[in-house]
Design a protein around this motif. Structure first.
Motif, short mmCIF file in Angstrom:
data_model
loop_
_atom_site.label_atom_id
_atom_site.label_comp_id
_atom_site.label_asym_id
_atom_site.label_seq_id
_atom_site.Cartn_x
_atom_site.Cartn_y
_atom_site.Cartn_z
N CYS A 43 0.85 -1.20 0.00
CA CYS A 43 0.00 0.00 0.00
C CYS A 43 0.88 1.24 0.00
O CYS A 43 0.92 1.99 0.98
N GLY A 44 1.61 1.46 -1.07
CA GLY A 44 2.50 2.60 -1.18
C GLY A 44 1.76 3.92 -1.24
O GLY A 44 2.36 4.98 -1.11
N LYS A 45 0.46 3.86 -1.45
CA LYS A 45 -0.34 5.07 -1.53
C LYS A 45 -0.52 5.72 -0.17
O LYS A 45 -0.93 6.87 -0.09
N LEU A 46 -0.28 4.98 0.90
CA LEU A 46 -0.53 5.51 2.23
C LEU A 46 0.69 6.28 2.72
O LEU A 46 1.75 5.69 2.97
N PRO A 47 0.57 7.58 2.86
CA PRO A 47 1.73 8.37 3.29
C PRO A 47 2.05 8.16 4.77
O PRO A 47 1.19 7.74 5.54
N PRO A 48 3.29 8.43 5.14
CA PRO A 48 3.67 8.33 6.56
C PRO A 48 2.70 9.15 7.41
O PRO A 48 2.26 10.23 7.02
N GLY A 49 2.39 8.60 8.57
CA GLY A 49 1.47 9.28 9.49
C GLY A 49 0.02 8.91 9.29
O GLY A 49 -0.84 9.30 10.09
N THR A 50 -0.30 8.14 8.22
CA THR A 50 -1.68 7.72 7.98
C THR A 50 -2.17 6.86 9.14
O THR A 50 -1.53 5.87 9.49
N TYR A 84 2.65 -4.58 17.24
CA TYR A 84 1.65 -4.40 16.20
C TYR A 84 2.31 -4.51 14.83
O TYR A 84 3.41 -3.99 14.62
N THR A 85 1.65 -5.21 13.93
CA THR A 85 2.14 -5.37 12.57
C THR A 85 1.05 -4.96 11.60
O THR A 85 -0.14 -4.95 11.95
N ALA A 86 1.44 -4.61 10.38
CA ALA A 86 0.45 -4.24 9.36
C ALA A 86 0.91 -4.79 8.02
O ALA A 86 2.11 -4.83 7.71
N PHE A 87 -0.09 -5.20 7.22
CA PHE A 87 0.18 -5.80 5.91
C PHE A 87 -0.87 -5.33 4.92
O PHE A 87 -2.02 -5.07 5.29
N ASP A 88 -0.47 -5.29 3.66
CA ASP A 88 -1.44 -5.06 2.59
C ASP A 88 -2.42 -6.23 2.66
O ASP A 88 -2.02 -7.38 2.74
N ALA A 89 -3.72 -5.93 2.66
CA ALA A 89 -4.74 -6.98 2.82
C ALA A 89 -5.02 -7.73 1.52
O ALA A 89 -5.75 -8.71 1.52
N LYS A 90 -4.43 -7.29 0.41
CA LYS A 90 -4.69 -7.96 -0.87
C LYS A 90 -3.90 -9.26 -0.94
O LYS A 90 -2.68 -9.28 -0.91
N CYS A 91 -4.63 -10.38 -1.03
CA CYS A 91 -4.01 -11.69 -1.08
C CYS A 91 -3.10 -11.80 -2.30
O CYS A 91 -3.45 -11.34 -3.39
N THR A 92 -1.96 -12.42 -2.12
CA THR A 92 -0.99 -12.55 -3.20
C THR A 92 -1.33 -13.68 -4.17
O THR A 92 -0.61 -13.89 -5.14
N THR A 124 -0.49 -21.51 4.65
CA THR A 124 -1.20 -22.54 3.90
C THR A 124 -1.97 -21.90 2.75
O THR A 124 -2.14 -20.68 2.70
N GLY A 125 -2.47 -22.73 1.85
CA GLY A 125 -3.30 -22.25 0.76
C GLY A 125 -2.52 -22.06 -0.53
O GLY A 125 -1.31 -22.28 -0.58
N PRO A 126 -3.22 -21.62 -1.56
CA PRO A 126 -2.60 -21.50 -2.88
C PRO A 126 -1.65 -20.32 -3.06
O PRO A 126 -0.85 -20.32 -3.97
N ALA A 127 -1.73 -19.31 -2.19
CA ALA A 127 -0.81 -18.17 -2.31
C ALA A 127 0.62 -18.67 -2.12
O ALA A 127 0.88 -19.55 -1.32
N LYS A 128 1.54 -18.13 -2.89
CA LYS A 128 2.95 -18.53 -2.78
C LYS A 128 3.80 -17.44 -2.14
O LYS A 128 4.81 -17.72 -1.52
N LYS A 129 3.40 -16.18 -2.31
CA LYS A 129 4.18 -15.05 -1.81
C LYS A 129 3.60 -14.54 -0.50
O LYS A 129 2.41 -14.67 -0.25
N PRO A 130 4.45 -13.93 0.33
CA PRO A 130 3.95 -13.33 1.57
C PRO A 130 3.15 -12.05 1.30
O PRO A 130 3.24 -11.49 0.20
N LEU A 131 2.40 -11.62 2.29
CA LEU A 131 1.72 -10.33 2.18
C LEU A 131 2.77 -9.23 2.36
O LEU A 131 3.63 -9.33 3.24
N PRO A 132 2.71 -8.18 1.55
CA PRO A 132 3.66 -7.08 1.73
C PRO A 132 3.43 -6.38 3.07
O PRO A 132 2.30 -6.04 3.42
N GLN A 133 4.51 -6.19 3.81
CA GLN A 133 4.41 -5.55 5.13
C GLN A 133 4.40 -4.04 4.98
O GLN A 133 5.04 -3.49 4.08
N ILE A 134 3.68 -3.39 5.86
CA ILE A 134 3.63 -1.94 5.93
C ILE A 134 4.27 -1.54 7.25
O ILE A 134 3.85 -2.01 8.32
#
Length: 146
Positions: A43-50, A84-92, A124-134
């Motif tokens: 989610c590169g669209k989210l500026p620092p401080g969001t 606390y961790t954050a990730f792009d919610a779009k499945c890879t 688990t599941g068909p996704a092969k890549k990790p979720l991008p971390q924010i």
């Protein structure tokens, strides 16, 4: 369509409906020969401080999904007390939105991919890549983009 400046936490039921629409749109795009929908970008669209969430709203060993617009949703988790961790919610896998965090697993119900809420890696599941971390930071009682 206009979206509010502040994110909205979306229920599982609402996200599942959106997930079905995303799966349909993704399937259409893939059948047209476009695999771009399958690639998850941070989610590169989210500026620092969001603002992402209040610390008190993110349960231990669970999390919340924060919706910004049709393309930008973020999973905020608390895999251990005070972390606390954050990730792009779009499945890879095919671009559906992950809609739940349970027992430190981020879940995409479209095809049952599951990711670690610690580091976003596929479990688990068909996704092969990790979720991008924010990257995040704590600002008072708030979790914000670093």
């Amino acid at each position: 369509m206009e979206f509010p400046d502040t994110p909205t936490t979306v229920s599982r039921r609402c996200f599942l409906g959106g997930c079905a629409a995303t799966a349909l749109a993704t399937g259409t795009a893939l059948s047209a020969g476009t695999a771009a929908a399958a690639e998850s970008q941070p989610c590169g669209k989210l500026p620092p401080g969001t603002f992402l969430a209040k610390k008190a709203d993110v349960p231990l060993n669970g999390g919340v999904v924060v919706y910004f617009d049709d393309e930008t949703s973020v999973v905020v988790a608390q895999p251990k007390k005070g972390t606390y961790t954050a990730f792009d919610a779009k499945c890879t896998h095919l671009g559906c939105m992950c809609s739940e965090v349970d027992n430190n697993l981020i879940i995409c119900w479209c095809h049952d991919s599951r990711f670690s809420s610690v580091d976003g890696k596929r479990k688990t599941g068909p996704a092969k890549k990790p979720l991008p971390q924010i990257k995040t930071k704590i600002k008072g009682d708030d979790i914000v983009v670093a």
